[in-house]
Every structure is written in structure tokens, then in C-alpha cells.
Design an enzyme around this catalytic site. Structure first.
Site, mmCIF file in Angstrom:
data_model
loop_
_atom_site.group_PDB
_atom_site.id
_atom_site.type_symbol
_atom_site.label_atom_id
_atom_site.label_comp_id
_atom_site.label_asym_id
_atom_site.label_seq_id
_atom_site.Cartn_x
_atom_site.Cartn_y
_atom_site.Cartn_z
ATOM 1 N N LYS A 1 -22.077 5.192 -4.085
ATOM 2 C CA LYS A 1 -22.580 6.207 -5.390
ATOM 3 C C LYS A 1 -23.509 6.801 -5.704
ATOM 4 O O LYS A 1 -23.803 8.217 -6.166
ATOM 5 C CB LYS A 1 -21.828 5.508 -6.750
ATOM 6 C CG LYS A 1 -20.475 4.800 -6.705
ATOM 7 C CD LYS A 1 -20.190 3.913 -7.592
ATOM 8 C CE LYS A 1 -20.649 2.868 -8.417
ATOM 9 N NZ LYS A 1 -20.556 1.857 -7.050
ATOM 10 N N GLN B 1 -20.883 -1.130 -9.665
ATOM 11 C CA GLN B 1 -19.866 -2.036 -9.466
ATOM 12 C C GLN B 1 -18.740 -1.024 -8.552
ATOM 13 O O GLN B 1 -18.387 0.035 -8.440
ATOM 14 C CB GLN B 1 -18.877 -3.224 -9.983
ATOM 15 C CG GLN B 1 -19.934 -3.649 -10.412
ATOM 16 C CD GLN B 1 -21.026 -3.590 -10.838
ATOM 17 O OE1 GLN B 1 -21.116 -3.134 -12.606
ATOM 18 N NE2 GLN B 1 -22.360 -3.118 -11.436
ATOM 19 N N GLY C 1 -27.646 -1.310 -7.954
ATOM 20 C CA GLY C 1 -28.322 -1.063 -7.706
ATOM 21 C C GLY C 1 -28.083 0.682 -7.180
ATOM 22 O O GLY C 1 -26.894 0.139 -5.610
ATOM 23 N N HIS C 2 -28.161 1.348 -7.353
ATOM 24 C CA HIS C 2 -27.943 3.010 -6.285
ATOM 25 C C HIS C 2 -29.270 2.828 -5.814
ATOM 26 O O HIS C 2 -29.928 3.753 -6.523
ATOM 27 C CB HIS C 2 -27.563 3.901 -7.594
ATOM 28 C CG HIS C 2 -26.252 3.323 -8.271
ATOM 29 N ND1 HIS C 2 -25.655 3.967 -9.409
ATOM 30 C CD2 HIS C 2 -25.587 2.709 -8.138
ATOM 31 C CE1 HIS C 2 -24.309 4.195 -9.526
ATOM 32 N NE2 HIS C 2 -24.520 2.780 -8.476
ATOM 33 N N ASP D 1 -20.954 -1.043 -4.750
ATOM 34 C CA ASP D 1 -22.323 -0.750 -3.227
ATOM 35 C C ASP D 1 -21.248 0.593 -2.002
ATOM 36 O O ASP D 1 -21.715 0.081 -0.575
ATOM 37 C CB ASP D 1 -22.609 -1.514 -2.326
ATOM 38 C CG ASP D 1 -22.899 -2.803 -3.025
ATOM 39 O OD1 ASP D 1 -23.737 -2.561 -3.585
ATOM 40 O OD2 ASP D 1 -22.716 -3.960 -2.881
#
Length: 428
Positions: free
Chosen positions: A16, A223, A40-41, A13
Site C-alpha cells: 500500500k 493492514q 509499516g509502509h 503487507d
């Protein structure tokens, strides 16, 4: 030619998505090499918030930017199809050739998600996303997994589903769970395969060919370093290699093809789920960081735990990944703090440590050693040059560089593409 790896330097988180999106402008191919829809980006482009879970963030750069889902991933075909439909609805992925999915990437089955759900109800819960990631990797390592290419044929898929039911059925039944009938899953997953088959390819060969052509490649991690299954805060980790080294096995490339590795770190620290977090702030200050930084998971919506920046953990990330530089995100979130603490090391009993200890007993007793720096109360969102930052913010960045042992290459001062201070481009 430049082949650049982007990895999270904390517990994930770190932002990225934005960094990959920015560097994708200079890349010809963007490759996701591990993990699944537990990532989740979140990106903000032209004021529009977009979240990707499987497809690399480079997809937002439009036609001609090839996005690859490599063999090291575990893929939920339902989530992938939903993501493809959403992106196409936004005018992206107009050319199907811009997305290539590894034939050998493993598939997340309903049984994997059910196992994950049941485990998270028990005493051994570690705070997973319940997306079936761990059980899918277990099946892979147990040589009983289903791969994307298997979805194209009932003759290939049926015996694999039957074996899966035989292996995991007793476990699920003993815990009061429900295993869907094989024929029901077979029909559904053959339908997924029929819709996805046009994207399947031999991605390792494709990547190798692109390298031979002298193209620029960007490898997108998922991650973060401290969640690595081998070198993270085990057992509170993910089920794959999150380090730069995971690129080689996950994407199928040799280590000598990598030009540079960039680590992403927030200007503070966050963590989702269970596990040790020595610099966590459980008071009003932690809540203030959570609200100012919108610290809620892009995949689950769970509130993230927030705390001071842990440079001892960053040193570990620099060493494990061979980081050539840091992209520091969310510097703007620290605005208004009169004093800012940075963890520079630990004491474990009578010992001093300059890296985050990873042994469960040691990290449980570890005491952070803090250094205190002056804060600032200036809006940073319009700053585009390092020299225009407040003096105290510049000193904060310089201190991170000195303590971590690597230079900052990018500083994010807001969620949008434009709100960025670019210091060094790894593609140039």
C-alpha cells in the site's frame, strides 16, 4: 473533486505504501484513518528506502501535501516523534502545517504494550506486533482511554493514568509483568504532548472543509481486509476496521463523499503471524517467494508466510469494500516459475465455496481449488505498458481480473516509483 480510498485486499503487507505514494501526486490531502504503528509502509524513492509507520506515505511528496492522522487511529507518541524527526532529517515536513493529528485519536500507553507482550507469551498468542494496538483499542471501547488532547494537561492526564493503572494493574501483576509508576508515565507523556501539541487539530472538521473546497483526498488504509475485526479471519485479526467502511467512522466523513475504492493485492499471498492460510507454501517454493519478494515485516522484521494467490479471498475483498479496481503488486517476484497456481475457490466438506470461508472450523477444513497457469522468465522491471508484458504475464493479470470481478488499475513490477504500469488513475 475525487476522494479515493486505498485498502489492502489480503492480510496486509500488500504494498500500500508504494501505491499511496504514487496516487499522492494527485491528492491534496492524504489521511490515515485507522490502526497504529503495527503498520509499516516501505517505499523506495530515488534508490532510498523509507519506512513509515504512522504518517501517511504522501509525506514523501514534500511541502504543501497535507498529511492527517485521524481520530480512528491509536498513536504511540514516542514512535510518532521518532518518525517526525527522521522525516525532518530527510528534508520533509519542513512546514509543521503539513501534518495534522486528531485531538481525539487514542494514545498507546506503556501498560498497553506490557499487556500485549504478556498475552503473546501465553497459549492465546495470535502473533501480534506487541505494539499495544489491541489493548489501546480495548481501552477506547471501554471508555477509559487517553486521547492525544489529554497529553496537554496534567490535570486531565493524571486521573486517566490512575484509572488505567487501577484497571490493568491486577492483570499485569498476576502474569508477572511490570506496571510503570503513574507519575513516571505522566512526566514522560506530558513531555510528548508538549512536543506534539502544535500538530493537534479537529481533523474531521478539517477534512470536511477540504471536501467542501473541492480538494482531492486520499484515504490510506492499514493492514488488510482479511484482518478486519468484524469481517476477517477472527480471532486472528487486528483490532480495528480495515475495510473501506472504516473511513467513515475513523476519519469522520459520510459514505457519500467517497468517489472510489481501490484494493491492493500482491500477485501472490503473504501473511504475518498466526492464523489460517490455506494457500500457504511451506516448502522451498514458499522460501523462494519470500527471498525474491523480500518478505520480511517492515514493522517487526518477521519473515512473512508466502503462498499462491487466493482469488476466492479477493472476491471477498471486492464485495466487502466495493472495490472499483485492483492495484496488483510484485508481479515481478513470480519470474522464473514455470507454472503458477491460483486458488479459484474452496471445498468445505461436500460444499463448494467461491469466497474464502471465515468460520474457524470451516476454514480449518477448507480445501483450495487451484487453477494452473503458465509462468514466464522475463525481467519485468523495465515494462511500462501492459502490451509489453510477456503474453503469459498478461494472461495471468486477465485471469485475476475475470475471477475477482474487477479490473486492474495499476501493476507494480518493482519497488521504485518508476517500476509501475499505470492503467487507470482514480483521480481522473
Amino acid at each position: 473533486m475525487a476522494n479515493v480510498v486505498i485498502v489492502g485486499a489480503q492480510w496486509g503487507d500488500e504494498g500500500k505504501g508504494k501505491v499511496v505514494d504514487l496516487y499522492s501526486e494527485f491528492a491534496d490531502v492524504v489521511i490515515r484513518y485507522g490502526g497504529g504503528a503495527n503498520a509499516g509502509h516501505t517505499l523506495v524513492v530515488d534508490g532510498q528506502k523509507i519506512v513509515t509507520h504512522l504518517i501517511p506515505s504522501g509525506v514523501l511528496r514534500g511541502r504543501g501535501k497535507r498529511c492527517v492522522l485521524a481520530d480512528g487511529m491509536v498513536i504511540d507518541p514516542r514512535v510518532l516523534l521518532e518518525e517526525i524527526a527522521d522525516l525532518k532529517g530527510r528534508g520533509l515536513l519542513a512546514d509543521d502545517r503539513d501534518l495534522v493529528i486528531a485531538r481525539g485519536a487514542h494514545v498507546i500507553l506503556p501498560s498497553h504494550q506490557e499487556i500485549d507482550r504478556l498475552r503473546e507469551q501465553g497459549k492465546s498468542a495470535i502473533g501480534t506486533t506487541k505494539r499495544g494496538i489491541g489493548p489501546a483499542y480495548e481501552a477506547k471501547m471501554g471508555r477509559r482511554g487517553v486521547r492525544m488532547a489529554d497529553l496537554a494537561s496534567a490535570d486531565r492526564l493524571r486521573p486517566l493514568l490512575e484509572r488505567d493503572a487501577e484497571e490493568v494493574g491486577p492483570f499485569i501483576a498476576a502474569r508477572g509483568g511490570k506496571l510503570r509508576p503513574v507519575e513516571e508515565v505522566l512526566e514522560e507523556y506530558l513531555g510528548f504532548g508538549a512536543r506534539l501539541i502544535r500538530y493537534l487539530g479537529e481533523t474531521s472538521r478539517l477534512i470536511g472543509d477540504e471536501i467542501k473546497r473541492g480538494r482531492h483526498l486520499l484515504f490510506e488504509g492499514a493492514q488488510g481486509t482479511l484482518l478486519d475485526v468484524d469481517h476477517g479471519t477472527y480471532p486472528y485479526v487486528t483490532s480495528s476496521s480495515t475495510l473501506a467502511g472504516g473511513v467513515c467512522s475513523g476519519a469522520g466523513v459520510g459514505p457519500t463523499t467517497i468517489s472510489s475504492v481501490i484494493g491492493i493485492s500482491k500477485a501472490y499471498t503473504t501473511r504475518v503471524g498466526g492464523g489460517p492460510f490455506p494457500t500457504e507454501l511451506t516448502d522451498e517454493l514458499g522460501q523462494r517467494l519470500r527471498e525474491a519478494g523480500a518478505e520480511f515485516g517492515a514493522t517487526t522484521g518477521r519473515p512473512r508466510r508466502c503462498g499462491w494467490l487466493d482469488v476466492a479471498a479477493l472476491r471477498l475483498a471486492v464485495r466487502l469494500n466495493g472495490l472499483a479496481g485492483l492495484a496488483i503488486t510484485k508481479l515481478d517476484v513470480l519470474r522464473g516459475l514455470r507454472k503458477i497456481k491460483v486458488c479459484v475457490g474452496y471445498t468445505v466438506g461436500s460444499d463448494s465455496r467461491d469466497e474464502l470461508p471465515l468460520d474457524p472450523e470451516e476454514i480449518a477444513s477448507a480445501k483450495p481449488v487451484y487453477e494452473e497457469l503458465d509462468g514466464w522468465d522475463t525481467d519485468l522491471s523495465s515494462v511500462r505498458d501492459l502490451d509489453d508484458l510477456p503474453a503469459t504475464a498478461r494472461r495471468y493479470i486477465q485471469r485475476i481480473e475475470a475471477l475477482a470481478g474487477t479490473d486492474a488499475v495499476l501493476i507494480s513490477v518493482g519497488p521504485s516509483r518508476a517500476e509501475t504500469i499505470a492503467l487507470k488513475n482514480p483521480f481522473r
